[in-house]
Design a protein around this motif. Structure first.
Motif, PDB file in Angstrom:
ATOM      1  N   ALA A 236       0.825  -1.212   0.000  1.00 65.19           N
ATOM      2  CA  ALA A 236       0.000   0.000   0.000  1.00 65.19           C
ATOM      3  C   ALA A 236       0.856   1.258   0.000  1.00 65.19           C
ATOM      4  O   ALA A 236       0.596   2.214  -0.750  1.00 65.19           O
ATOM      5  N   LEU A 237       1.904   1.271   0.830  1.00 67.44           N
ATOM      6  CA  LEU A 237       2.793   2.430   0.871  1.00 67.44           C
ATOM      7  C   LEU A 237       3.515   2.629  -0.453  1.00 67.44           C
ATOM      8  O   LEU A 237       3.742   3.772  -0.877  1.00 67.44           O
ATOM      9  N   GLN A 238       3.856   1.513  -1.114  1.00 72.73           N
ATOM     10  CA  GLN A 238       4.555   1.646  -2.390  1.00 72.73           C
ATOM     11  C   GLN A 238       3.656   2.261  -3.456  1.00 72.73           C
ATOM     12  O   GLN A 238       4.113   3.060  -4.276  1.00 72.73           O
ATOM     13  N   VAL A 239       2.376   1.908  -3.451  1.00 71.91           N
ATOM     14  CA  VAL A 239       1.437   2.505  -4.401  1.00 71.91           C
ATOM     15  C   VAL A 239       1.377   4.013  -4.202  1.00 71.91           C
ATOM     16  O   VAL A 239       1.495   4.798  -5.158  1.00 71.91           O
ATOM     17  N   ALA A 294       0.409  -8.212  -7.733  1.00 72.51           N
ATOM     18  CA  ALA A 294       0.570  -6.785  -7.457  1.00 72.51           C
ATOM     19  C   ALA A 294       2.008  -6.347  -7.668  1.00 72.51           C
ATOM     20  O   ALA A 294       2.278  -5.292  -8.268  1.00 72.51           O
ATOM     21  N   VAL A 295       2.948  -7.157  -7.199  1.00 73.77           N
ATOM     22  CA  VAL A 295       4.362  -6.820  -7.361  1.00 73.77           C
ATOM     23  C   VAL A 295       4.773  -6.904  -8.826  1.00 73.77           C
ATOM     24  O   VAL A 295       5.519  -6.048  -9.332  1.00 73.77           O
ATOM     25  N   PHE A 305       7.207   3.108 -16.422  1.00 71.70           N
ATOM     26  CA  PHE A 305       6.844   4.516 -16.535  1.00 71.70           C
ATOM     27  C   PHE A 305       7.543   5.348 -15.458  1.00 71.70           C
ATOM     28  O   PHE A 305       7.840   6.527 -15.692  1.00 71.70           O
ATOM     29  N   GLN A 306       7.805   4.744 -14.304  1.00 66.83           N
ATOM     30  CA  GLN A 306       8.507   5.474 -13.248  1.00 66.83           C
ATOM     31  C   GLN A 306       9.918   5.839 -13.679  1.00 66.83           C
ATOM     32  O   GLN A 306      10.391   6.960 -13.447  1.00 66.83           O
ATOM     33  N   ALA A 314      14.091   6.059  -9.715  1.00 59.15           N
ATOM     34  CA  ALA A 314      13.119   4.987  -9.485  1.00 59.15           C
ATOM     35  C   ALA A 314      13.772   3.688  -9.032  1.00 59.15           C
ATOM     36  O   ALA A 314      13.077   2.692  -8.806  1.00 59.15           O
ATOM     37  N   ALA A 315      15.105   3.671  -8.890  1.00 57.57           N
ATOM     38  CA  ALA A 315      15.794   2.428  -8.536  1.00 57.57           C
ATOM     39  C   ALA A 315      15.349   1.893  -7.183  1.00 57.57           C
ATOM     40  O   ALA A 315      15.294   0.684  -6.968  1.00 57.57           O
ATOM     41  N   GLY A 316      15.018   2.789  -6.247  1.00 57.61           N
ATOM     42  CA  GLY A 316      14.581   2.340  -4.930  1.00 57.61           C
ATOM     43  C   GLY A 316      13.300   1.540  -4.990  1.00 57.61           C
ATOM     44  O   GLY A 316      13.155   0.509  -4.324  1.00 57.61           O
ATOM     45  N   GLY A 317      12.324   2.006  -5.793  1.00 60.37           N
ATOM     46  CA  GLY A 317      11.077   1.267  -5.957  1.00 60.37           C
ATOM     47  C   GLY A 317      11.294  -0.086  -6.590  1.00 60.37           C
ATOM     48  O   GLY A 317      10.666  -1.078  -6.200  1.00 60.37           O
ATOM     49  N   MET A 318      12.191  -0.148  -7.576  1.00 62.13           N
ATOM     50  CA  MET A 318      12.496  -1.425  -8.209  1.00 62.13           C
ATOM     51  C   MET A 318      13.110  -2.391  -7.201  1.00 62.13           C
ATOM     52  O   MET A 318      12.744  -3.582  -7.152  1.00 62.13           O
TER      53      MET A 318
END
Length: 367
Positions: A236-239, A294-295, A305-306, A314-318
């Protein structure tokens, strides 16, 4: 060999293209090495002011050492037999490919622009396509028992010449136990493996040790009592975080990559909510599968797109997506092993069949 086994024979196997049962680990090593190389290279160049190696009209681009490292990896694979060399080749090849693909901006622009803004998205998409293409080739049909036997022979090839350590022999024996007794050549392979002399001298395997430690860590985290609730909270936090980062760094909602991040985040949120509901109903297997979806949506859609909107920020999200995927896969594998052990126990309690052993395992196999 039974008729049903022969019927599953594919053209690729008859042509000699036998799959490696550890190919997924080697591909992961390659991709992780490549992605890490791109990120580290960009960081070092940024901190050092983007220096140029050369002078007097010459510039030695880092694509050249990248090509040299890929050549070394290919030479290792062509020059040596057995499974020992593959983790090292995957690591060296991944680093070389990372140095190569990092300069893709120079290859696709007329002015050789290393700072071409879509570079991050292009690099990310290339690695995603590598993973998807490889998974299609290796998982489009189940591993055949004869392929498992061929992998045991691969270990034996190494052992015949240089001997086998206890660890290598245990790996080969575990693969051999998964091969049904009726597969042609199994007995001969068992005898060959038993004939390999003992030799505890082997090359250091930091890659193997690293993956085993990581797998153990994932399994411990996945079985923690608070793991399901933490998974829901992190997803949820990642979204929310992906949306905020894309909007702030990516020039607002009128930007196409930001719209892509929004669509991917909403789809991930839908799978996360459905997984949380399945978890409340006690259906852990379905919840894990929905969380995985979801992942995967985040990895294959949102992060593309990020990277286009925020480049390498965006590397942290990946990285977070990869950690979550590892945890979920560890939990899924644990549940699968529980089901298999339960099924095996039920089978072993059945009256013995005089024509077929209750479980395809030879007690005389080397351990």
């Amino acid at each position: 060999m039974t008729n049903s086994t022969a019927a599953r024979s594919s053209y690729l196997m008859r042509a000699g293209l036998v799959r490696n049962v550890r190919s997924g680990e080697h591909l992961t090593t390659f991709v992780v090495s490549g992605v890490a190389t791109v990120l580290v290279t960009r960081l070092i160049l940024s901190l050092s002011g983007y220096p140029q190696i050369g002078g007097k009209g010459l510039h030695i681009a880092h694509v050249l050492p990248g090509g040299l490292l890929m050549l070394i990896a290919i030479s290792l694979l062509l020059g040596y037999v057995g499974p020992v060399v593959r983790p090292a080749a995957a690591t060296v090849g991944g680093i070389g490919f990372g140095l190569f693909i990092d300069e893709v901006g120079k290859f696709v622009t007329s002015d050789n622009n290393y700072f071409y803004k879509p570079t991050a998205a292009i690099v990310y998409v290339v690695f995603v396509l590598i993973i998807l293409g490889f998974r299609f080739l290796t998982t489009r049909r189940p591993i055949d028992p004869r392929e498992e036997l061929a992998n045991v022979i691969d270990h034996a090839v190494e052992g015949v010449a240089g001997g086998l350590s206890r660890r290598r022999r245990a790996e080969a024996s575990e693969l051999l136990r998964a091969v049904p007794l009726q597969v042609q050549g199994r007995q001969e392979t068992r005898d060959l493996l038993a004939a390999c002399p003992a030799d505890e001298v082997e090359l250091a395997a930091p890659v193997d040790a690293g993956w085993q430690a990581l797998q153990r860590g994932f399994e411990r985290l996945a079985t923690h009592p608070k793991a399901p609730r933490m998974a829901v909270a992190v997803l949820a936090l990642q979204v929310v975080g992906a949306l905020l980062i894309a909007i702030v760094v990516g020039d607002g909602l009128n930007h196409l990559p930001v719209l892509g991040v929004t669509a991917g985040s909403l789809l991930s949120a839908m799978f996360t909510v459905r997984g949380a509901l399945a978890l409340r109903k006690g259906n852990r297997a379905r919840a894990v599968r929905l969380f995985e979806l979801a992942v995967l949506v985040s990895l294959l859609m949102t992060q593309v797109f990020q990277f286009a909107a925020t480049q390498f920020a965006a590397a942290g999200g990946m990285l977070l997506d990869l950690v979550m995927l590892g945890l979920l896969r560890a939990e899924r594998d644990r549940m699968r092993r529980e089901v298999e052990s339960t099924t095996k126990a039920k089978v072993l309690r059945l009256p013995p069949d005089p024509d077929q052993p209750p479980f395809p395992e030879d007690p005389s196999d080397p351990v």
